[in-house]
Design a protein around this motif. Structure first.
Motif, PDB file in Angstrom:
ATOM      1  N   GLU A 439       0.827  -1.209   0.000  1.00  0.00           N
ATOM      2  CA  GLU A 439       0.000   0.000   0.000  1.00  0.00           C
ATOM      3  C   GLU A 439       0.862   1.259   0.000  1.00  0.00           C
ATOM      4  OE1 GLU A 439      -3.327   2.319   2.787  1.00  0.00           O
ATOM      5  OE2 GLU A 439      -2.698   0.261   3.285  1.00  0.00           O
ATOM      6  N   LEU A 440       1.954   1.250   0.773  1.00  0.00           N
ATOM      7  CA  LEU A 440       2.827   2.427   0.854  1.00  0.00           C
ATOM      8  C   LEU A 440       3.492   2.719  -0.492  1.00  0.00           C
ATOM      9  CD1 LEU A 440       4.314   4.601   2.527  1.00  0.00           C
ATOM     10  CD2 LEU A 440       6.023   2.852   3.107  1.00  0.00           C
ATOM     11  N   ILE A 441       4.049   1.691  -1.134  1.00  0.00           N
ATOM     12  CA  ILE A 441       4.732   1.896  -2.413  1.00  0.00           C
ATOM     13  C   ILE A 441       3.726   2.256  -3.502  1.00  0.00           C
ATOM     14  CG2 ILE A 441       6.195   0.845  -4.163  1.00  0.00           C
ATOM     15  CD1 ILE A 441       7.596   1.471  -1.521  1.00  0.00           C
ATOM     16  N   ARG A 442       2.548   1.644  -3.457  1.00  0.00           N
ATOM     17  CA  ARG A 442       1.530   1.989  -4.455  1.00  0.00           C
ATOM     18  C   ARG A 442       1.129   3.456  -4.325  1.00  0.00           C
ATOM     19  NH1 ARG A 442      -1.922  -1.069  -7.620  1.00  0.00           N
ATOM     20  NH2 ARG A 442      -3.639   0.167  -8.472  1.00  0.00           N
ATOM     21  N   TRP A 443       1.012   3.941  -3.109  1.00  0.00           N
ATOM     22  CA  TRP A 443       0.674   5.360  -2.870  1.00  0.00           C
ATOM     23  C   TRP A 443       1.739   6.266  -3.491  1.00  0.00           C
ATOM     24  CZ3 TRP A 443       3.899   8.228   0.534  1.00  0.00           C
ATOM     25  CH2 TRP A 443       3.495   9.551   0.749  1.00  0.00           C
ATOM     26  N   ARG A 444       3.023   5.955  -3.246  1.00  0.00           N
ATOM     27  CA  ARG A 444       4.102   6.780  -3.815  1.00  0.00           C
ATOM     28  C   ARG A 444       4.107   6.690  -5.337  1.00  0.00           C
ATOM     29  NH1 ARG A 444       6.948   9.966  -6.022  1.00  0.00           N
ATOM     30  NH2 ARG A 444       9.177  10.323  -5.638  1.00  0.00           N
ATOM     31  N   ALA A 445       3.953   5.470  -5.864  1.00  0.00           N
ATOM     32  CA  ALA A 445       4.029   5.270  -7.305  1.00  0.00           C
ATOM     33  C   ALA A 445       2.877   5.959  -8.043  1.00  0.00           C
ATOM     34  CB  ALA A 445       4.033   3.775  -7.618  1.00  0.00           C
ATOM     35  N   GLU A 446       1.679   5.859  -7.506  1.00  0.00           N
ATOM     36  CA  GLU A 446       0.534   6.491  -8.166  1.00  0.00           C
ATOM     37  C   GLU A 446       0.687   7.999  -8.222  1.00  0.00           C
ATOM     38  OE1 GLU A 446      -2.802   5.043  -5.961  1.00  0.00           O
ATOM     39  OE2 GLU A 446      -3.098   3.291  -7.284  1.00  0.00           O
ATOM     40  N   ALA A 448       3.477   9.603  -8.343  1.00  0.00           N
ATOM     41  CA  ALA A 448       4.505   9.913  -9.336  1.00  0.00           C
ATOM     42  C   ALA A 448       3.963   9.784 -10.755  1.00  0.00           C
ATOM     43  CB  ALA A 448       5.709   8.986  -9.140  1.00  0.00           C
ATOM     44  N   VAL A 449       3.277   8.699 -11.018  1.00  0.00           N
ATOM     45  CA  VAL A 449       2.765   8.439 -12.363  1.00  0.00           C
ATOM     46  C   VAL A 449       1.719   9.481 -12.763  1.00  0.00           C
ATOM     47  CG1 VAL A 449       1.420   6.811 -13.747  1.00  0.00           C
ATOM     48  CG2 VAL A 449       3.274   5.977 -12.288  1.00  0.00           C
ATOM     49  N   GLU A 450       0.909   9.912 -11.811  1.00  0.00           N
ATOM     50  CA  GLU A 450      -0.154  10.884 -12.100  1.00  0.00           C
ATOM     51  C   GLU A 450       0.328  12.330 -12.008  1.00  0.00           C
ATOM     52  OE1 GLU A 450      -3.210   9.891  -9.333  1.00  0.00           O
ATOM     53  OE2 GLU A 450      -3.457   7.845 -10.114  1.00  0.00           O
ATOM     54  N   GLY A 451       1.603  12.537 -11.702  1.00  0.00           N
ATOM     55  CA  GLY A 451       2.152  13.892 -11.644  1.00  0.00           C
ATOM     56  C   GLY A 451       1.711  14.675 -10.425  1.00  0.00           C
ATOM     57  N   ARG A 452       1.302  13.979  -9.353  1.00  0.00           N
ATOM     58  CA  ARG A 452       0.846  14.667  -8.135  1.00  0.00           C
ATOM     59  C   ARG A 452       1.946  14.804  -7.089  1.00  0.00           C
ATOM     60  NH1 ARG A 452      -2.570  11.894  -5.321  1.00  0.00           N
ATOM     61  NH2 ARG A 452      -2.520   9.911  -6.453  1.00  0.00           N
ATOM     62  N   ASP A 453       3.127  14.294  -7.382  1.00  0.00           N
ATOM     63  CA  ASP A 453       4.255  14.410  -6.459  1.00  0.00           C
ATOM     64  C   ASP A 453       5.252  15.392  -7.055  1.00  0.00           C
ATOM     65  OD1 ASP A 453       6.647  13.884  -4.842  1.00  0.00           O
ATOM     66  OD2 ASP A 453       5.537  12.145  -4.123  1.00  0.00           O
ATOM     67  N   GLN A 469       8.929  -8.197   1.758  1.00  0.00           N
ATOM     68  CA  GLN A 469       8.644  -6.765   1.615  1.00  0.00           C
ATOM     69  C   GLN A 469       9.021  -6.261   0.221  1.00  0.00           C
ATOM     70  OE1 GLN A 469       9.926  -8.100   4.339  1.00  0.00           O
ATOM     71  NE2 GLN A 469       8.979  -7.207   6.159  1.00  0.00           N
ATOM     72  N   LEU A 470      10.187  -6.713  -0.294  1.00  0.00           N
ATOM     73  CA  LEU A 470      10.584  -6.287  -1.633  1.00  0.00           C
ATOM     74  C   LEU A 470       9.598  -6.804  -2.671  1.00  0.00           C
ATOM     75  CD1 LEU A 470      12.580  -4.915  -3.560  1.00  0.00           C
ATOM     76  CD2 LEU A 470      13.838  -7.073  -3.666  1.00  0.00           C
ATOM     77  N   GLY A 471       9.166  -8.050  -2.527  1.00  0.00           N
ATOM     78  CA  GLY A 471       8.188  -8.594  -3.467  1.00  0.00           C
ATOM     79  C   GLY A 471       6.901  -7.789  -3.484  1.00  0.00           C
ATOM     80  N   ALA A 472       6.438  -7.372  -2.304  1.00  0.00           N
ATOM     81  CA  ALA A 472       5.227  -6.544  -2.232  1.00  0.00           C
ATOM     82  C   ALA A 472       5.441  -5.208  -2.926  1.00  0.00           C
ATOM     83  CB  ALA A 472       4.838  -6.332  -0.769  1.00  0.00           C
ATOM     84  N   ALA A 473       6.629  -4.624  -2.733  1.00  0.00           N
ATOM     85  CA  ALA A 473       6.934  -3.343  -3.371  1.00  0.00           C
ATOM     86  C   ALA A 473       6.988  -3.493  -4.888  1.00  0.00           C
ATOM     87  CB  ALA A 473       8.264  -2.808  -2.840  1.00  0.00           C
ATOM     88  N   LEU A 474       7.618  -4.557  -5.371  1.00  0.00           N
ATOM     89  CA  LEU A 474       7.703  -4.782  -6.825  1.00  0.00           C
ATOM     90  C   LEU A 474       6.321  -5.016  -7.425  1.00  0.00           C
ATOM     91  CD1 LEU A 474      10.890  -7.054  -6.966  1.00  0.00           C
ATOM     92  CD2 LEU A 474      10.714  -4.633  -7.572  1.00  0.00           C
ATOM     93  N   ASP A 475       5.441  -5.681  -6.687  1.00  0.00           N
ATOM     94  CA  ASP A 475       4.055  -5.857  -7.160  1.00  0.00           C
ATOM     95  C   ASP A 475       3.390  -4.499  -7.368  1.00  0.00           C
ATOM     96  OD1 ASP A 475       4.324  -8.579  -7.093  1.00  0.00           O
ATOM     97  OD2 ASP A 475       3.283  -8.857  -5.176  1.00  0.00           O
ATOM     98  N   ALA A 476       3.596  -3.592  -6.401  1.00  0.00           N
ATOM     99  CA  ALA A 476       2.991  -2.262  -6.509  1.00  0.00           C
ATOM    100  C   ALA A 476       3.556  -1.495  -7.698  1.00  0.00           C
ATOM    101  CB  ALA A 476       3.210  -1.489  -5.217  1.00  0.00           C
ATOM    102  N   LEU A 477       4.860  -1.624  -7.941  1.00  0.00           N
ATOM    103  CA  LEU A 477       5.477  -0.952  -9.083  1.00  0.00           C
ATOM    104  C   LEU A 477       4.933  -1.502 -10.395  1.00  0.00           C
ATOM    105  CD1 LEU A 477       9.194  -0.752  -7.853  1.00  0.00           C
ATOM    106  CD2 LEU A 477       7.516   1.092  -7.901  1.00  0.00           C
ATOM    107  N   GLU A 479       1.988  -2.913 -10.881  1.00  0.00           N
ATOM    108  CA  GLU A 479       0.579  -2.544 -11.008  1.00  0.00           C
ATOM    109  C   GLU A 479       0.409  -1.106 -11.497  1.00  0.00           C
ATOM    110  OE1 GLU A 479      -0.897  -3.248  -7.130  1.00  0.00           O
ATOM    111  OE2 GLU A 479      -0.669  -5.438  -7.241  1.00  0.00           O
ATOM    112  N   THR A 480       1.307  -0.226 -11.081  1.00  0.00           N
ATOM    113  CA  THR A 480       1.173   1.197 -11.424  1.00  0.00           C
ATOM    114  C   THR A 480       1.983   1.598 -12.656  1.00  0.00           C
ATOM    115  OG1 THR A 480       2.992   1.705  -9.890  1.00  0.00           O
ATOM    116  CG2 THR A 480       0.736   1.872  -9.033  1.00  0.00           C
ATOM    117  N   GLY A 481       2.965   0.756 -13.043  1.00  0.00           N
ATOM    118  CA  GLY A 481       3.777   1.087 -14.205  1.00  0.00           C
ATOM    119  C   GLY A 481       4.875   2.099 -13.922  1.00  0.00           C
TER     120      GLY A 481
END
Length: 591
Positions: A439-446, A448-453, A469-477, A479-481
């Protein structure tokens, strides 16, 4: 784009001055990224030249590009300034681009009726700031000498307010205690003005009192104190560099900037020395990404240095006041830049001998000076197979059995913490470390991708944890591209976890130490935020014997938050009605 597509697009452009942008998607497309920004006297001719680019880097840029956008300007000077603004806004990866160096210590006087003096790397927005300086030890020596001479306070605002007796700094001669009226605010303001005069270049404001103290100590045969004052005096007198020499022989030049450039591969450093009325009063270093083949430069020697200086001058001074003169290590080969500086009345010189040449050499030495982070970051990039690792973001999650779950996102640039770029987030309450990290990495990635950061993308993500933990982070990356490399650092054996496997680096490896610093800071920041959130849910003050509802209210009214109570001293706590020394100690032990 291939050569025919470039020529076809160039044929549609006007023969007028302006700015062009190579994009990786059609203009107006939501996810279009600016790859390169350039200026031109004739847009059609300049863009057509990219059909046969000289360098490999620019060739790769053209191959990746899908479209060319442009904007016409009235003059070449307008094109120069528009190019600088677009580069700073979009940070295109194929341009020479300025990266402000904020990792050096600064001195700030806070925006307060009774200002506080502080050495910091993250100044407050409204503060009066001096620096940056290259040696934190020297800065701290000077600040301590200023406090002993002029009594400027160093305490935080919450410790300053509401006091009824002076603190230990007053007894030690470091503060004149304006908090309790031992000195009037008017007299204190005069002392602050003297401090400002010192940082503006008037060395004698501090050197003269130190010299008198040293002589008095020697006459009284207090030789240890005299030697201490002598050492402090030497630091103070050298603090402003070669400020005793006149920087310019031109009497009408009040402000002069001296610039030296060092280029190493695709990275460059520009050192700037700034003088006012003939004395050096400021120095700074600025990092730039310097694609060596941009605009057809060779990427080495004077050609590359001249190109970097041209880019730096245009971008740095586009939003700052120009000096009366620029002393440069190399002459920028940019007619539009030269015309702009001439129109603004700036004298540009590349001195070959004399006092000005010595100052340029000093700037070059500052530009060539390597920080400890350069080697370790280069080793880290090499060990991970990355082109560079200048900007690292570290992530960790903290909670108590699934309650008060929070995540931290810390940032390091060139090996130093960039606290202005720290972020934190409350997460869904659950006792699942992998889901929390996802959830944390997905929040950061989204964001970035949407230009809100508003922060640039990092070169590396560091996950506090192992394979899960790394596997969960890579999943989030995935999913968001968001295309950013990520690694994990497991605490137990300090193993570096990558997508390709586990790295067991030597414990004394400098590049491992970089990751450990980022990991430890992410952990500290997460735990700190978790404690704050937990305290918001259920105030731990209620659990301390001797602290009832009224005393709790007085504590929170005095310190503002549980976090401030946690950082208060026993003496600060006993200043609150109803808190004795025993209760204060119990309170700190509980917190």
């Amino acid at each position: 784009m291939d050569a025919s597509e470039v020529r076809e697009r160039a044929g549609e452009l006007p023969r007028e001055p302006g700015v062009y942008q190579f994009l990786d998607a059609r203009p107006g497309t939501e996810d279009a990224t600016v790859l390169y920004v350039g200026k031109a006297v004739d847009l059609r001719d300049r863009v057509r030249s990219y059909a046969d680019p000289r360098g490999q880097r620019i060739r790769r840029m053209v191959e990746r590009a899908v479209a060319v956008d442009f904007a016409v300007t009235d003059t070449e000077t307008q094109a120069l300034l528009l190019e600088a603004n677009l580069i700073k806004r979009h940070q295109p990866r194929y341009n020479v681009r300025l990266k402000d160096d904020k990792s050096y210590p600064l001195v700030q006087l806070t925006n307060h009726p009774v200002p506080r003096i502080e050495v910091t790397r993250d100044p407050e927005e409204a503060a009066t700031v001096f620096g940056p300086y290259t040696s934190k030890r020297e800065v701290e020596t000077v600040v301590k000498a200023l406090r002993e001479t002029y009594g400027v306070r160093g305490c935080s605002d919450h410790k300053y307010s509401g006091r009824d007796r002076p603190c230990l700094d007053y007894e030690m001669g470091l503060c004149t205690a304006p908090c309790t009226g031992e000195i009037s605010e008017e007299a204190y303001a005069d002392d602050v003005a003297s401090v400002v005069r010192f940082f503006e270049g008037e060395t004698g404001v501090l050197a003269d009192p130190l010299r008198r103290g040293m002589e008095q100590a020697a006459q009284a045969e207090e030789f240890e104190r005299a030697a201490n004052l002598r050492d402090r005096l030497e630091t103070v007198e050298s603090f402003h560099g070669e400020g005793g020499e006149a920087v310019s022989s031109q009497t009408d030049e009040r402000a002069v900037d001296v610039l030296g450039v060092s280029v190493e591969g695709d990275r460059a450093t520009v050192a700037r020395l700034h003088s006012e009325r003939g004395q050096l009063v400021d120095r700074s270093r600025h990092r730039l990404d310097a694609p060596g083949e941009a605009e057809g430069a060779t990427g080495s020697g004077e050609e590359a240095g001249g190109e970097v200086l041209a880019a730096f001058v245009a971008q740095y001074y586009a939003e700052r006041d120009l000096p009366d003169a620029l002393l440069l290590s190399e002459r920028p080969d940019d007619p539009e830049l030269a015309a702009w500086l001439d129109a603004e009345g700036v004298s540009v010189r590349v001195p070959g001998a004399g006092r000005e040449a010595k100052l340029v050499e000093l700037a070059l030495k500052n530009a060539r000076r390597r920080g400890g982070g350069d080697d370790e970051l280069g080793a880290l990039a090499q060990a991970l197979g990355l082109s560079r690792v200048e900007r690292i973001e570290g992530f960790d999650v903290s909670h108590a059995q699934g309650k008060a779950v929070v995540g931290s996102d810390v940032c390091f640039v060139d090996g130093s913490a960039r606290k202005a770029d720290y972020r934190r987030k409350k997460l869904t309450e659950r006792n699942d470390d992998y889901a929390n990290m996802r959830e944390l990495i997905r929040w950061r990635a989204e964001r970035a991708v949407e230009g809100r950061d508003d922060r640039p993308d990092p070169d590396l993500l560091l996950i506090d944890g192992g394979e899960g933990q790394l596997g969960a982070a890579l999943d989030a990356l995935d999913e968001t591209g968001w295309d950013v490399p990520a690694v994990g650092l497991a605490k137990a054996e300090e193993l570096v976890i990558t997508e390709d496997g586990v790295r067991n680096w030597p414990s004394d490896a400098p590049h491992l130490h970089v990751l450990q610093r980022v990991r430890d800071e992410a952990h500290r920041f997460a735990v700190q935020y978790h404690q704050t959130v937990r305290d918001e849910v259920r105030t731990v003050l209620d659990d301390v014997p001797g602290v009832g509802p009224e005393t709790r209210k007085r504590l929170l009214r005095r310190f503002g938050s549980v976090e401030n109570v946690r950082t208060a001293s026993v003496s600060d706590l006993t200043d609150v009605e109803g808190i004795g020394e025993k209760t204060a100690e119990a309170l700190l032990a509980r917190l």
